[in-house]
Each structure stands twice: as C-alpha cells, then as structure tokens.
Design an enzyme around this catalytic site. Structure first.
Site, PDB file in Angstrom:
ATOM      1  N   ALA A  66       1.067  -1.312   0.233  1.00 41.44           N
ATOM      2  CA  ALA A  66      -0.500   0.236  -0.224  1.00 41.44           C
ATOM      3  C   ALA A  66       0.618   1.135   0.032  1.00 41.44           C
ATOM      4  CB  ALA A  66      -1.131   0.347   1.677  1.00 41.44           C
ATOM      5  N   GLY A 105       0.354  -4.883   0.709  1.00 40.70           N
ATOM      6  CA  GLY A 105      -0.663  -4.928  -0.141  1.00 40.70           C
ATOM      7  C   GLY A 105      -0.753  -5.601  -1.578  1.00 40.70           C
ATOM      8  N   GLU A 108      -0.981  -9.414  -1.378  1.00 42.54           N
ATOM      9  CA  GLU A 108      -2.291  -9.915  -1.390  1.00 42.54           C
ATOM     10  C   GLU A 108      -2.741  -9.890  -2.297  1.00 42.54           C
ATOM     11  OE1 GLU A 108      -2.959  -6.896   1.827  1.00 42.54           O
ATOM     12  OE2 GLU A 108      -3.908  -7.733   2.932  1.00 42.54           O
ATOM     13  N   GLU A 128       3.424  -5.573   6.775  1.00 47.53           N
ATOM     14  CA  GLU A 128       2.830  -4.863   7.458  1.00 47.53           C
ATOM     15  C   GLU A 128       3.350  -4.298   9.352  1.00 47.53           C
ATOM     16  OE1 GLU A 128       2.380  -7.097   5.342  1.00 47.53           O
ATOM     17  OE2 GLU A 128       0.094  -5.883   4.292  1.00 47.53           O
TER      18      GLU A 128
HETATM   19  N1  3HC Z   1       4.997   3.547   0.267  1.00 50.50           N
HETATM   20  C1  3HC Z   1       5.483   4.595  -0.449  1.00 50.50           C
HETATM   21  N2  3HC Z   1       6.032   4.724  -0.519  1.00 50.50           N
HETATM   22  C2  3HC Z   1       7.306   4.280   0.030  1.00 50.50           C
HETATM   23  C3  3HC Z   1       6.644   2.681   0.107  1.00 50.50           C
HETATM   24  C4  3HC Z   1       5.548   2.041   0.508  1.00 50.50           C
HETATM   25  N3  3HC Z   1       5.015   1.107   0.179  1.00 50.50           N
HETATM   26  N4  3HC Z   1       8.128   1.384   0.079  1.00 50.50           N
HETATM   27  C5  3HC Z   1       8.951   2.588  -0.151  1.00 50.50           C
HETATM   28  N5  3HC Z   1       8.653   3.329  -0.015  1.00 50.50           N
HETATM   29  C6  3HC Z   1       9.155   4.580  -1.086  1.00 50.50           C
HETATM   30  C7  3HC Z   1      10.763   5.086   0.450  1.00 50.50           C
HETATM   31  O1  3HC Z   1       9.763   6.170   0.784  1.00 50.50           O
HETATM   32  C8  3HC Z   1      11.547   6.205  -0.771  1.00 50.50           C
HETATM   33  O2  3HC Z   1      11.078   7.520  -1.075  1.00 50.50           O
HETATM   34  P1  3HC Z   1      12.011   8.309  -1.430  1.00 50.50           P
HETATM   35  O3  3HC Z   1      13.085   7.497  -2.443  1.00 50.50           O
HETATM   36  O4  3HC Z   1      11.492   9.763  -1.811  1.00 50.50           O
HETATM   37  O5  3HC Z   1      12.940   8.171  -0.004  1.00 50.50           O
HETATM   38  C9  3HC Z   1      11.861   4.699  -2.151  1.00 50.50           C
HETATM   39  O6  3HC Z   1      10.263   4.581  -2.437  1.00 50.50           O
HETATM   40  C10 3HC Z   1      12.768   3.786  -2.109  1.00 50.50           C
HETATM   41  O7  3HC Z   1      12.857   2.860  -0.698  1.00 50.50           O
HETATM   42  P2  3HC Z   1      13.414   2.507   0.018  1.00 50.50           P
HETATM   43  O8  3HC Z   1      14.927   3.337  -0.331  1.00 50.50           O
HETATM   44  O9  3HC Z   1      13.419   1.859   1.135  1.00 50.50           O
HETATM   45  O10 3HC Z   1      14.307   1.441  -1.421  1.00 50.50           O
HETATM   46  P3  3HC Z   1      14.988  -0.360  -1.612  1.00 50.50           P
HETATM   47  O11 3HC Z   1      15.043  -0.826  -2.648  1.00 50.50           O
HETATM   48  O12 3HC Z   1      15.314  -0.565  -0.484  1.00 50.50           O
HETATM   49  O13 3HC Z   1      13.873  -1.332  -1.335  1.00 50.50           O
HETATM   50  C11 3HC Z   1      11.346  -1.906  -0.590  1.00 50.50           C
HETATM   51  C12 3HC Z   1      12.476  -1.170  -1.269  1.00 50.50           C
HETATM   52  C13 3HC Z   1      12.258  -3.505  -0.328  1.00 50.50           C
HETATM   53  C14 3HC Z   1      10.231  -1.499  -1.593  1.00 50.50           C
HETATM   54  C15 3HC Z   1      11.330  -0.947   0.840  1.00 50.50           C
HETATM   55  O14 3HC Z   1      11.094   0.415   0.342  1.00 50.50           O
HETATM   56  C16 3HC Z   1      10.551  -1.436   1.926  1.00 50.50           C
HETATM   57  O15 3HC Z   1      10.624  -2.312   2.490  1.00 50.50           O
HETATM   58  N6  3HC Z   1       8.753  -1.081   1.544  1.00 50.50           N
HETATM   59  C17 3HC Z   1       7.936  -0.824   1.814  1.00 50.50           C
HETATM   60  C18 3HC Z   1       7.416  -2.117   1.739  1.00 50.50           C
HETATM   61  C19 3HC Z   1       5.801  -2.066   3.029  1.00 50.50           C
HETATM   62  O16 3HC Z   1       6.066  -2.538   4.196  1.00 50.50           O
HETATM   63  N7  3HC Z   1       5.024  -3.020   2.346  1.00 50.50           N
HETATM   64  C20 3HC Z   1       3.780  -2.860   3.075  1.00 50.50           C
HETATM   65  C21 3HC Z   1       2.967  -1.795   3.205  1.00 50.50           C
HETATM   66  S1  3HC Z   1       1.513  -1.474   4.272  1.00 50.50           S
HETATM   67  C22 3HC Z   1      -0.001  -2.655   3.131  1.00 50.50           C
HETATM   68  O17 3HC Z   1       0.401  -3.044   1.918  1.00 50.50           O
HETATM   69  C23 3HC Z   1      -1.144  -2.745   3.952  1.00 50.50           C
HETATM   70  C24 3HC Z   1      -1.920  -3.984   3.144  1.00 50.50           C
HETATM   71  O18 3HC Z   1      -1.630  -4.973   3.558  1.00 50.50           O
HETATM   72  C25 3HC Z   1      -3.269  -2.841   3.306  1.00 50.50           C
END
Ligand code: 3HC
Length: 623
Positions: A66, A105, A108, A128
């Site tokens: 998400a 997400g 998912e 998450e």
């Molecule tokens: N939403 C918004 N921005 C995100 C994001 C997300 N889910 N994931 C990463 N970004 C952004 C980062 O803030 C960063 O932005 P910036 O360049 O402006 O600082 C950019 O994307 C790149 O991220 P990283 O520097 O972390 O890049 P990496 O290549 O090192 O890692 C990744 C990539 C493994 C995808 C890592 O970013 C990550 O773990 N992201 C979070 C994943 C996550 O937690 N997903 C679950 C979200 S909650 C959800 O899905 C709810 C659902 O169940 C309903």
C-alpha cells in the site's frame, strides 16, 4: 497499448491482456494504481478477444505494498479489498507475474490472482507488522489457506521475506520463470487457457487450515515470549489467523478489516510509520548528491581483534570483502579469530549458513601482527580502546603506511574525530564509523563527519553502510554523537529516579513494557559496568556504579551487575544486596524518598531523550 491512467496501461498480446503498473519507485498501491487495476481488469473481462490476464510491473519491483504516504489521508477511489475482489472474481484467469519484492498489499494482490509466477530472485512478504499494522486486504485470511497456518503466521508476525525457491516449495507461487518475465507470464497464461486449468480462488481453499488448533495457537503465543511487548500488532495478527480457521472467509475478512483500522489509528503504528520514512530520510545527506563518485572499497583493514573489531570484520566478510585484522599480541589475535569462527559456526548450526559458507568467509580473513599489512587496504577501521593519545599514535602511523586515497576510520564512540584526524596529513580521508555492540548484529551505524571529511568519503561511507546491511546515519562531532548521547540523558534520569526511591528493576520494567527491548540498567549490565571505570580512580563511596564494579559486579560478563544472571540461561534476577545498596546510596544523595509512579518513570526517561534529541538537532549534530 491503451493507457488506463498515468500509472496503469493495458495491452493485448494474442489472447492475453497484459495489465502493466508503472508507479516508481516501488509501484506502491496509490489511488491511481488501485483505480487503474480495477478498471483494467474490468475492461479485460468485457473484451471478447481476451481469454486470460497477466498482472505485471515495470521498474525494479512488483507492487511493494500500500502507499504508506496515503495512510493519514481520507480514503479516495477504489479501496484495495475491492480491487482484489475484482481480480479474484474475474471470469478469466489472472496470472500475477512477480519480480523484485512483492510485499504487503502487493502480495495480497497476487494472492487474489488465480496463479502466481515469479523470477528466480523475487522475494515475498507481508511486512505490515513492522509498520504497526497487519495485512489488511485479505492477507491474514488468504496466506494461511495457501501455505498453511504455521508458516503464514511466522511470516506475518516477523514480517520476514521468503525467496522464490522456498515460495515454490510452500505453494505460494506456482512456477519460477527465467528470462523475460512478461513474455514468459503471457506464455504461462496461454497454457492455462489451452489446458483449461480451473480458476483457483485462494479464498475457497481449506485443507491447510486444519493445523490451526487451539493448542497450536497457545504454543505459538508462548513461543513469542516477551518479544512483542509494547506492540499490539503481532497479537492482532494471531487473532486474525484464528479467525481464518474458525470463521467463514467473509467473516474472517470483516474481522481483519476492523483489526486493521484499529491498528492503523494506534500511536504505535503512527510512530512506526514515522520511523519508516525517517530511516529513509536519514540515508540522504543534504549537501552530498548522488553525483559524488564513491571510492571503491575492495579490501578492508581492521585494527583490534577484540569484541568490536571482530564484529566489525564479520560485516565485511559476510558480503565477500577481504579483511586484514591486526592485533599486537599473537594470543589476542588467535582469540579474536576464534571468536569469529565460533560465531559463524553457531549460525551454521542453526542452519542459516552452510559449512562451505563458513570456510569461504574465514578464507577472506587475514590475521596479522604487522600493521604494515594494511598498506593496500581501501578502508581501515581502528577499533582499539578509547584513549585519545593511543588513537592519535595509531592514526599517525596509518598515515605513513596506508596508500593514498584510502579511507581512515575510527570506531570511537565518544572521542573527537577532528583531533584524531589532526594526527594525519590527510584529515579529508578521516571519518568516524561508529558501530554498536554486537557489531555484526546491531543495525545502526553512525557515520561521524569531521570538519575536513571529504564529500566522497561521506558518500562512500553511507553507501558502504547499506552494502553491509546497516542503517547508516550521518552525525557530527560531539561527546557520544547521537545514539550514546541520547542514552546517556536517559541513564542520568534513571539514576536520579533511583536516588529518589525507585528501584532499577522498576525503571527497567516500565521501559520494557513501553516497548524498549531493554531497560537502562539491564543495558548497562549488558554493555559492562566497567566501561570507562578504573580501579585507581573508582569512587565507590559516592557512585553506585563504581561501588558495583569494586564488588566485582561488572555486568552480565561477571554474572552480576545491577542484577544477578543465571550462568546457563542468562535470565536476570533481583539481588537483595543490590536493593540494600540502592537504598543506602539513595539515602546518601540526601534527596527526599517517595513512591514514584510508572507514568513518572516513563515520562522522565523518555522526555529526557526527546530533549537531548532536540538539542542535537539545534546544534546541527544530526540533520
Ligand atoms: N509506500 C510509499 N512509499 C514507499 C513505500 C510504500 N509502501 N515503500 C517504499 N517507499 C518509498 C521510500 O520511502 C523511498 O522513497 P524516497 O526515495 O523518497 O526516500 C523509495 O520508495 C525507495 O524505498 P527504499 O529506499 O526503501 O528502497 P529499497 O530498494 O532499499 O527497498 C523496499 C525497497 C524493499 C520495497 C522497501 O522500500 C520497503 O520495504 N518498503 C515497504 C514495504 C511495506 O512495508 N509494504 C507494506 C505496506 S502496508 C500495506 O501494504 C497494507 C496492506 O496490507 C493493506
């Protein structure tokens, strides 16, 4: 090709509709992506020429979750569960083609698809929990149905990722494909059509739910111990999986939605989301752009084979970088190398490394008593004890030995990096690389920028931190930098609290219930109470810590400090002698004794850190 909107397009390849998401950097499920996916899948279903649908992403990864930036905003457009329902209810088979990291997400969405194929290096997870929430678009209900209750629960509660080979074994994905993912996925979708494979809806699977007995959940909860103290999300995830087992799919989804919404609004989740972005902000240095060329680091030298030096060396060996490790005495050198080997062998015994991996890493290590061996290193990290005169002597020597252009770093945790740099004729190449103990485990790496540190030295150090899987944070020169300086402020408050009537274990309990892995006094015991203490200057009459050291209670390593430690389990217990000592010192302090509430303990410990943090920012020590 038709543009559905700015971030989603639709292209028909033969009888297969390809739905392509292109929302850099990580294809997060922003409103545009959700709306676009919904519309594209609906359109493909209405198109008489289309017999199957492939979901694929441009760029470095499949949808990584998400869009966390939208969490605080009012909901707009198609909600994610509706998008996933549209995919799952599609009359035409949907194949999710996965690469990079399909997370949250994103996974998912894939779980809502009828088939999942992936590149060999793709990774999958529901992280998450790390944001203080739970998979809120069916993940808690579909993952256990697809891969079984036990593994699904482990993955969701830890937030860990699995690689494609394990995912294939688990049944999380149906095939690993090599080469051009989109073309391969289209061919796979065509084979689904020709072979008339039935549409497999994960929601309808039930055979893997049987292992979710009450006894199983009781054991799982017990296995978590105190790990999740202060964090509500893990327990909520367990409850959602219990619901997956005991309720219908639709009722389970309802339960999950309510739990998700409650967690999203919790202060814990807000803090963890803040932390997610803060960690990424910290990786950027305002005056050092991506255009700064980094120096190549192909060989690393470490001075000191003690706990710190050995741990530091392991970080580089782990990523395949050769390390020369230096000591002054053979015995110390042998001991240091042995500890490194034992650490690796312990990891191997847990099945996390092969015997060949251990040998490969040890093969990259060159132990030596000759500092001249560091001549051709690209980076040298000094990890000897905290004494300015000796550090300056070492840096003066390094200046004459090590090749020009190498980075000379100190692992000092308190001392002035500028003064250390002044011992060389190349202060621009000197920087602090402050690891935290145990250095092969702890994620934080403070990169201490001296007044003369060159920009490319800063850029190289930040990049290197990422290479060795640390969270690199740039800090300025001051006593204790950021981490230790903030902890010192907390420790001073903790000390005041016990002078006013609290006990060390009261303070630790409150901090640990709040969610800190360890309280202030337990942490002192772990680090060793004799850091910075010497028998000659000990003031045991007035300083409690000095008194404990004089009594031989120097922390965990001596089996006793503020607490007693079980030699086998390292479990801590309260010792009446310490209780009596605390009371005696409290009396000597002359402060009025009173009952101190948990709330006061928490506020005084946390606010002192917040306050120190504000000062650190004001002084420009942190960005
Ligand atoms: N939403 C918004 N921005 C995100 C994001 C997300 N889910 N994931 C990463 N970004 C952004 C980062 O803030 C960063 O932005 P910036 O360049 O402006 O600082 C950019 O994307 C790149 O991220 P990283 O520097 O972390 O890049 P990496 O290549 O090192 O890692 C990744 C990539 C493994 C995808 C890592 O970013 C990550 O773990 N992201 C979070 C994943 C996550 O937690 N997903 C679950 C979200 S909650 C959800 O899905 C709810 C659902 O169940 C309903």
């Amino acid at each position: 090709m038709t543009k559905v909107n700015d971030v989603v397009d639709l292209e028909t390849r033969g009888n297969v509709a390809v739905v392509r998401v292109n929302n850099p950097p990580v294809n997060a499920l922003s409103r545009g992506v959700r709306d676009g996916l919904y519309e594209a899948v609906t359109k493909a279903n209405a198109d008489g020429n289309v017999q199957a649908i492939v979901l694929v992403c441009a760029g470095k990864t499949f949808i990584a979750g998400a869009d966390i930036r939208e969490f605080g905003l009012p909901p707009e457009g198609q909600p994610l569960p509706a998008v996933i329902d549209a995919i799952e209810n599609s009359k035409k088979p949907v194949v999710a083609a996965l690469h990079g990291t399909a997370l949250g997400g994103g996974l998912e969405v894939a779980l809502g698809s009828h088939f999942r194929v992936a590149l060999p290096n793709a990774r999958f997870g529901l992280p998450e929990v790390k944001l203080g929430i739970l998979p809120g678009a069916g993940g808690t209900q579909r993952l256990p149905r697809l891969i079984g209750v036990s593994r699904a629960l482990e993955l969701m509660v830890s937030g860990d990722q699995v690689a494609a080979p394990e995912a294939l074994k688990l049944g999380l994905i149906d095939a690993v494909l090599e080469g051009d993912l989109e073309a391969q996925a289209v061919a796979y979708a065509q084979s689904v059509v020709t072979e008339k494979k039935p549409l497999r809806k994960v929601r309808d699977l039930t055979d893997k739910l049987a292992e979710g007995t009450p006894d199983f959940f009781a054991k799982f909860r017990k296995s978590q111990g105190k790990k999740n103290r202060g964090f509500p999300a893990p327990e909520k995830i367990v409850q959602c999986v219990e619901a997956a087992v005991s309720k219908s799919f639709d009722d389970g989804i309802k339960f999950e939605r309510e739990a998700f919404s409650a967690l999203r609004a919790s202060p814990e989740s807000k803090a963890q989301r803040y932390y997610f972005f803060a960690e990424r902000e910290a990786a950027k240095v305002s005056d050092v752009g991506d255009d700064v060329t980094k120096r190549p680091i192909k060989k690393v030298g470490v001075i000191g084979a003690g706990t710190m030096g050995g741990g530091i060396a392991m970080n580089f060996l782990n990523v395949g970088t050769p390390v020369v490790i230096i000591e002054t005495k053979q015995e110390a050198l042998d001991r240091g190398v042995k500890v490194i080997r034992t650490n690796y062998e312990r990891t191997a015994s847990k099945g996390k490394l092969t015997a060949a991996d251990v040998e490969k890493r040890m093969g990259l290590l060159t132990p030596s008593l000759q500092i001249e061996q560091l001549a051709d290193c690209d980076l040298v990290i000094e990890a000897i004890f905290e004494n300015m005169a000796i550090k300056k002597e070492v840096f003066g020597k390094l200046d004459t030995i090590v090749k020009q252009g190498a980075i000379l770093a100190s692992n000092t945790s308190y001392l002035d990096v500028n003064e250390i740099a002044s011992a060389t004729k190349r202060p621009q190449d000197v920087i602090g690389l402050h690891f935290f103990s145990p250095a092969n485990v702890m994620k934080l790496l403070e990169i201490v920028r001296g007044k003369d540190s060159a920009k490319d030295v800063v850029a190289t150090s930040m990049a290197l931190g990422k290479t060795i899987a640390k969270v690199p944070v740039l800090v300025g020169v001051c006593h204790g930098f950021v981490g230790n300086r903030m902890l010192a402020a907390r420790r001073d408050q903790a000390m005041s609290l016990i002078e006013e009537g609290a006990m060390p274990w009261d303070v630790d309990r409150v901090l640990e219930d709040f969610g800190m892995p360890m309280g202030s006094f337990a942490m002192g015991d772990l680090a060793g109470l004799d850091i910075g203490w010497s028998a000659e200057t000990s003031r045991g009459e007035t300083v409690l810590r000095d008194k404990l050291c004089e009594l031989g209670r120097r922390g965990q390593k001596t089996g006793a400090g503020y607490y007693n430690y079980d030699p086998q389990t390292r479990a801590r217990s309260v010792d009446p002698t310490v209780e009596a000592l605390v009371k005696e010192f409290a009396k000597k302090s002359g402060k009025p004794q009173r009952q101190i509430s948990d709330q006061e303990i928490l506020e005084r410990c946390l606010y002192s850190m917040v306050n120190e943090g504000a000062k650190i920012l004001e002084e420009g020590i942190a960005q």
